[in-house]
Design a protein around this motif. Structure first.
Motif, PDB file in Angstrom:
ATOM      1  N   VAL A  63      -9.806   9.973  -6.229  1.00 45.89           N
ATOM      2  CA  VAL A  63      -8.847   9.529  -5.139  1.00 45.89           C
ATOM      3  C   VAL A  63      -8.167   8.347  -5.189  1.00 45.89           C
ATOM      4  O   VAL A  63      -6.688   8.445  -5.027  1.00 45.89           O
ATOM      5  CB  VAL A  63      -9.802   9.311  -3.811  1.00 45.89           C
ATOM      6  N   CYS A  64      -8.294   7.409  -6.044  1.00 51.88           N
ATOM      7  CA  CYS A  64      -7.756   6.317  -6.367  1.00 51.88           C
ATOM      8  C   CYS A  64      -7.033   6.199  -7.724  1.00 51.88           C
ATOM      9  O   CYS A  64      -6.118   5.419  -7.948  1.00 51.88           O
ATOM     10  CB  CYS A  64      -8.347   4.862  -5.967  1.00 51.88           C
ATOM     11  N   GLY A  65      -7.310   7.215  -8.346  1.00 51.74           N
ATOM     12  CA  GLY A  65      -6.660   7.461  -9.737  1.00 51.74           C
ATOM     13  C   GLY A  65      -7.267   6.284 -10.671  1.00 51.74           C
ATOM     14  O   GLY A  65      -6.250   5.855 -11.438  1.00 51.74           O
ATOM     15  N   THR A 112     -11.806  -3.396  -1.575  1.00 53.68           N
ATOM     16  CA  THR A 112     -10.759  -3.328  -0.713  1.00 53.68           C
ATOM     17  C   THR A 112      -9.397  -2.602  -1.153  1.00 53.68           C
ATOM     18  O   THR A 112      -8.335  -2.348  -0.279  1.00 53.68           O
ATOM     19  CB  THR A 112     -10.405  -4.729  -0.170  1.00 53.68           C
ATOM     20  N   SER A 113      -9.151  -2.056  -2.387  1.00 50.87           N
ATOM     21  CA  SER A 113      -8.254  -1.623  -2.884  1.00 50.87           C
ATOM     22  C   SER A 113      -8.281  -1.119  -4.280  1.00 50.87           C
ATOM     23  O   SER A 113      -9.047  -1.384  -4.784  1.00 50.87           O
ATOM     24  CB  SER A 113      -6.951  -2.535  -2.900  1.00 50.87           C
ATOM     25  N   PRO A 114      -7.460  -0.001  -4.939  1.00 47.47           N
ATOM     26  CA  PRO A 114      -7.680   0.068  -6.297  1.00 47.47           C
ATOM     27  C   PRO A 114      -6.951  -1.255  -7.075  1.00 47.47           C
ATOM     28  O   PRO A 114      -6.400  -2.006  -6.392  1.00 47.47           O
ATOM     29  CB  PRO A 114      -6.612   1.313  -6.237  1.00 47.47           C
ATOM     30  N   ARG A 115      -7.357  -1.247  -8.229  1.00 50.34           N
ATOM     31  CA  ARG A 115      -6.875  -2.667  -8.793  1.00 50.34           C
ATOM     32  C   ARG A 115      -7.081  -2.281 -10.530  1.00 50.34           C
ATOM     33  O   ARG A 115      -7.784  -1.495 -10.916  1.00 50.34           O
ATOM     34  CB  ARG A 115      -7.858  -3.852  -8.417  1.00 50.34           C
ATOM     35  N   GLY A 116      -6.154  -3.164 -11.255  1.00 51.78           N
ATOM     36  CA  GLY A 116      -6.180  -3.063 -12.500  1.00 51.78           C
ATOM     37  C   GLY A 116      -4.902  -2.683 -13.123  1.00 51.78           C
ATOM     38  O   GLY A 116      -3.767  -2.581 -12.423  1.00 51.78           O
ATOM     39  N   GLU A 117      -4.779  -2.546 -14.450  1.00 52.67           N
ATOM     40  CA  GLU A 117      -3.617  -2.166 -15.136  1.00 52.67           C
ATOM     41  C   GLU A 117      -2.968  -1.024 -14.540  1.00 52.67           C
ATOM     42  O   GLU A 117      -3.508   0.140 -14.353  1.00 52.67           O
ATOM     43  CB  GLU A 117      -4.025  -2.078 -16.606  1.00 52.67           C
ATOM     44  N   THR A 133      -2.809  -5.468  -4.335  1.00 53.56           N
ATOM     45  CA  THR A 133      -4.473  -5.659  -4.649  1.00 53.56           C
ATOM     46  C   THR A 133      -5.185  -6.509  -3.600  1.00 53.56           C
ATOM     47  O   THR A 133      -4.541  -7.316  -2.959  1.00 53.56           O
ATOM     48  CB  THR A 133      -4.387  -6.289  -6.161  1.00 53.56           C
ATOM     49  N   GLY A 134      -6.181  -5.949  -3.378  1.00 51.27           N
ATOM     50  CA  GLY A 134      -7.303  -6.461  -2.325  1.00 51.27           C
ATOM     51  C   GLY A 134      -6.608  -6.442  -0.773  1.00 51.27           C
ATOM     52  O   GLY A 134      -7.308  -7.085  -0.044  1.00 51.27           O
ATOM     53  N   ALA A 135      -5.599  -5.396  -0.733  1.00 53.05           N
ATOM     54  CA  ALA A 135      -5.077  -5.246   0.773  1.00 53.05           C
ATOM     55  C   ALA A 135      -4.867  -3.929   1.106  1.00 53.05           C
ATOM     56  O   ALA A 135      -3.755  -3.461   1.531  1.00 53.05           O
ATOM     57  CB  ALA A 135      -3.826  -6.191   0.707  1.00 53.05           C
ATOM     58  N   GLY A 136      -5.905  -2.916   0.815  1.00 52.81           N
ATOM     59  CA  GLY A 136      -5.580  -1.690   1.120  1.00 52.81           C
ATOM     60  C   GLY A 136      -5.449  -1.229   2.453  1.00 52.81           C
ATOM     61  O   GLY A 136      -4.867  -0.089   2.696  1.00 52.81           O
ATOM     62  N   PHE A 137      -5.900  -2.047   3.455  1.00 51.98           N
ATOM     63  CA  PHE A 137      -5.663  -1.599   4.607  1.00 51.98           C
ATOM     64  C   PHE A 137      -6.365  -0.315   5.329  1.00 51.98           C
ATOM     65  O   PHE A 137      -6.228  -0.053   6.386  1.00 51.98           O
ATOM     66  CB  PHE A 137      -4.182  -1.900   5.075  1.00 51.98           C
ATOM     67  N   TYR A 138      -7.227   0.185   4.201  1.00 54.07           N
ATOM     68  CA  TYR A 138      -8.017   1.542   4.761  1.00 54.07           C
ATOM     69  C   TYR A 138      -6.834   2.658   5.216  1.00 54.07           C
ATOM     70  O   TYR A 138      -7.084   3.086   6.243  1.00 54.07           O
ATOM     71  CB  TYR A 138      -9.022   1.231   5.839  1.00 54.07           C
ATOM     72  N   VAL A 139      -5.916   2.950   4.682  1.00 56.90           N
ATOM     73  CA  VAL A 139      -4.946   4.036   4.822  1.00 56.90           C
ATOM     74  C   VAL A 139      -4.882   4.763   3.494  1.00 56.90           C
ATOM     75  O   VAL A 139      -5.133   4.278   2.356  1.00 56.90           O
ATOM     76  CB  VAL A 139      -3.665   3.380   5.289  1.00 56.90           C
ATOM     77  N   ASN A 140      -4.364   5.967   3.682  1.00 58.68           N
ATOM     78  CA  ASN A 140      -3.735   6.579   2.518  1.00 58.68           C
ATOM     79  C   ASN A 140      -2.285   6.514   2.433  1.00 58.68           C
ATOM     80  O   ASN A 140      -1.495   7.267   3.141  1.00 58.68           O
ATOM     81  CB  ASN A 140      -4.343   8.117   2.819  1.00 58.68           C
ATOM     82  N   ALA A 141      -1.870   5.828   1.351  1.00 63.05           N
ATOM     83  CA  ALA A 141      -0.372   5.378   1.158  1.00 63.05           C
ATOM     84  C   ALA A 141       0.387   6.648   1.034  1.00 63.05           C
ATOM     85  O   ALA A 141      -0.084   7.643   0.094  1.00 63.05           O
ATOM     86  CB  ALA A 141      -0.218   4.458   0.309  1.00 63.05           C
ATOM     87  N   THR A 142       1.504   6.615   1.769  1.00 63.18           N
ATOM     88  CA  THR A 142       2.367   7.766   1.374  1.00 63.18           C
ATOM     89  C   THR A 142       3.889   7.211   0.898  1.00 63.18           C
ATOM     90  O   THR A 142       4.569   8.091   0.226  1.00 63.18           O
ATOM     91  CB  THR A 142       2.713   8.519   2.671  1.00 63.18           C
ATOM     92  N   GLN A 143       4.027   6.026   0.694  1.00 62.34           N
ATOM     93  CA  GLN A 143       5.159   5.476   0.081  1.00 62.34           C
ATOM     94  C   GLN A 143       5.088   5.115  -1.232  1.00 62.34           C
ATOM     95  O   GLN A 143       4.145   4.542  -1.490  1.00 62.34           O
ATOM     96  CB  GLN A 143       5.752   4.301   0.812  1.00 62.34           C
ATOM     97  N   ASP A 144       6.298   5.077  -2.028  1.00 60.22           N
ATOM     98  CA  ASP A 144       6.201   4.592  -3.204  1.00 60.22           C
ATOM     99  C   ASP A 144       6.399   3.029  -3.067  1.00 60.22           C
ATOM    100  O   ASP A 144       6.977   2.621  -2.202  1.00 60.22           O
ATOM    101  CB  ASP A 144       7.446   5.001  -4.182  1.00 60.22           C
ATOM    102  N   TYR A 177      -3.219   3.960  -3.662  1.00 59.15           N
ATOM    103  CA  TYR A 177      -3.869   3.320  -2.264  1.00 59.15           C
ATOM    104  C   TYR A 177      -4.116   4.203  -1.557  1.00 59.15           C
ATOM    105  O   TYR A 177      -3.509   4.660  -0.505  1.00 59.15           O
ATOM    106  CB  TYR A 177      -2.772   2.389  -1.841  1.00 59.15           C
ATOM    107  N   ARG A 178      -5.218   4.809  -1.785  1.00 58.69           N
ATOM    108  CA  ARG A 178      -5.944   5.835  -0.760  1.00 58.69           C
ATOM    109  C   ARG A 178      -7.209   5.395  -0.284  1.00 58.69           C
ATOM    110  O   ARG A 178      -8.150   6.235  -0.282  1.00 58.69           O
ATOM    111  CB  ARG A 178      -5.697   7.160  -1.409  1.00 58.69           C
TER     112      ARG A 178
END
Lengths: 276, 276
Positions: free
Chosen positions: A23-25, A81-86, A98-109, A115-116
């Motif tokens: 999901v987060c890749g 709370t978010s995907p993170r890393g290189e 990072t650290g701020a995923g807000f528990y949504v599935n992002a649709t925007q670049d 960020y899902r």
């Protein structure tokens, strides 16, 4: 899932695990506390969603929830709370990236690729755990702190029947009208594209309700209180006649000192619903 | 004060007493529970103000508060809800006249002569008790049900420093905007003459605050909930950042079955403040 660490803790095991998240890749890390009872079969589980800037580790080390979960024979899950890393998009703001995923599935670049956190917390991670550890899919509850309170409340209401109970400590209650939380959610989902009945706890409660009890704690000296808007959730709970308890806790702030002061009550609250 | 009855109860004494009230211009009757500890010296006291149609007797016999007050060594006072008897003005409505004093000092005819329940509960009866029984004037708390919740909240806020804590079960929270409670208060005080910052708990909290904790319970199936307006008090508590707990209790109605289900919590809540 691969163990990063496993420590005996209140008769059970506090583990940290990584796994490749489709999901987060990216690889994702989470904390899992299993009480002693898990050795004998599946146990109820309480999800703990953390707030801005946190990893899987903050609540696991500072909330003090394991003592009470062990007493009740309940597992605890502490997702990141978010995907993170290189290679993962980020931003200088503490409330975006990072650290701020807000528990949504992002649709925007540039966020959509990784960020899902909604699907991660509500779909992928539960499946992974149910397939690999002794937790009981039919006895789940969810809580969270700050941004994680927003996540706990909105996810609980979006999955009727899954969670026996929901609670939050100093949650972001009404992001559709609070700039502080609206800005990052607009960044992830696009201004004008946000389904706020899904991503605003107050609007979701009014639209969807929640078939279980709700416990909210909010410190009166919380420096973020004006943006958290406990008054909006108080209005939604009372105007919808929802079974819920909202406690304004005198003198407490937004820290883990606040969280740890009341986590016993939250675990006991969920245990009552999970064992009902 | 003359004893009508005295019964041993949870190791203490549940008494009923009458006295000539100067304030109300008639004999008044009240219930008083003194725990065993009162034999050794003054004990803390919890005032219990009752709702519409009640006498001193309803809560005394149906709320089940004595068990918990005895455990905590706390006295309970159960005042009547209006003057009553021959020659006292009355009305056919259940929410005006006998049993419906609304904890105000009436200024309008025919009520002004006797309906002075504010001064009775806040001035005359406390003086009588402090002078005659072993209660500690410096350790008082107050609670109430429905109209009595309105009384408890408004009186607590009008006497800063007197009450360590205040609680209410299904209180009338916002009579200035609720026809159900506005009409009788208008009858007593005259429409246009009401000092609503004194007689509306929501407005009083916003204007005066309260230097202590507050506990509110409200049943979600209360048939009067739309007139009680828990949402208004929830807003006042949260918007003023007041230390308070509001619990929406699933499935409970307005009866003493509701009151008795939660009175243990209320007595324990007040005990914590009284012994702090």
């Amino acid at each position: 899932m691969q163990a990063v660490s496993e420590n005996k803790c209140f008769g059970g095991v506090q583990g940290v695990y990584t796994h490749a998240s489709d999901v987060c890749g990216c690889d994702m890390t989470f904390g899992l506390f299993l009480p002693a009872e898990a050795a004998d079969g599946p146990v109820p589980v309480l999800w703990y969603l953390s707030g801005l800037t946190c990893t899987h580790e903050n609540a696991m080390t500072k909330a003090g929830a394991q003592q009470w979960a062990a007493e009740q024979g309940i597992a605890l899950v502490f997702p990141d709370t978010s995907p993170r890393g290189e290679g993962i998009a980020d931003d200088d703001s503490y409330n975006l990236g990072t650290g701020a995923g807000f528990y949504v599935n992002a649709t925007q670049d540039p966020w959509a690729a990784n960020y899902r956190m909604w699907d991660y917390v509500a779909e992928e991670l539960p499946r992974l755990l149910v397939n690999n550890v002794a937790i009981d899919e039919d006895r789940q509850a969810i809580c969270g702190h700050s941004m994680g309170g927003h996540g706990a409340l909105t996810i609980a209401m979006a999955y009727p029947g899954r969670f026996a109970s929901v609670s939050a400590l100093a949650p972001i209650t009404h992001p559709s009208t609070s700039d502080w939380a609206k800005k990052p959610i607009h960044a992830y989902l696009g201004e004008g594209n946000v389904d706020w009945t899904r991503h605003d706890a107050c609007l979701s409660l009014r639209a969807n309700g929640f078939a279980g009890p709700m416990l909210i704690d909010q410190g009166t000296k919380d420096p973020f209180i004006d943006s958290l808007m406990p008054e909006a959730l108080a209005a939604a709970i009372t105007e919808t006649r929802h079974p819920g308890t909202l406690r304004m806790q005198a003198g407490y702030d937004h820290s883990y000192f606040f969280v740890s002061s009341f986590i016993e009550d939250h675990v006991a609250f969920h245990a009552e619903a999970l064992y009902a």
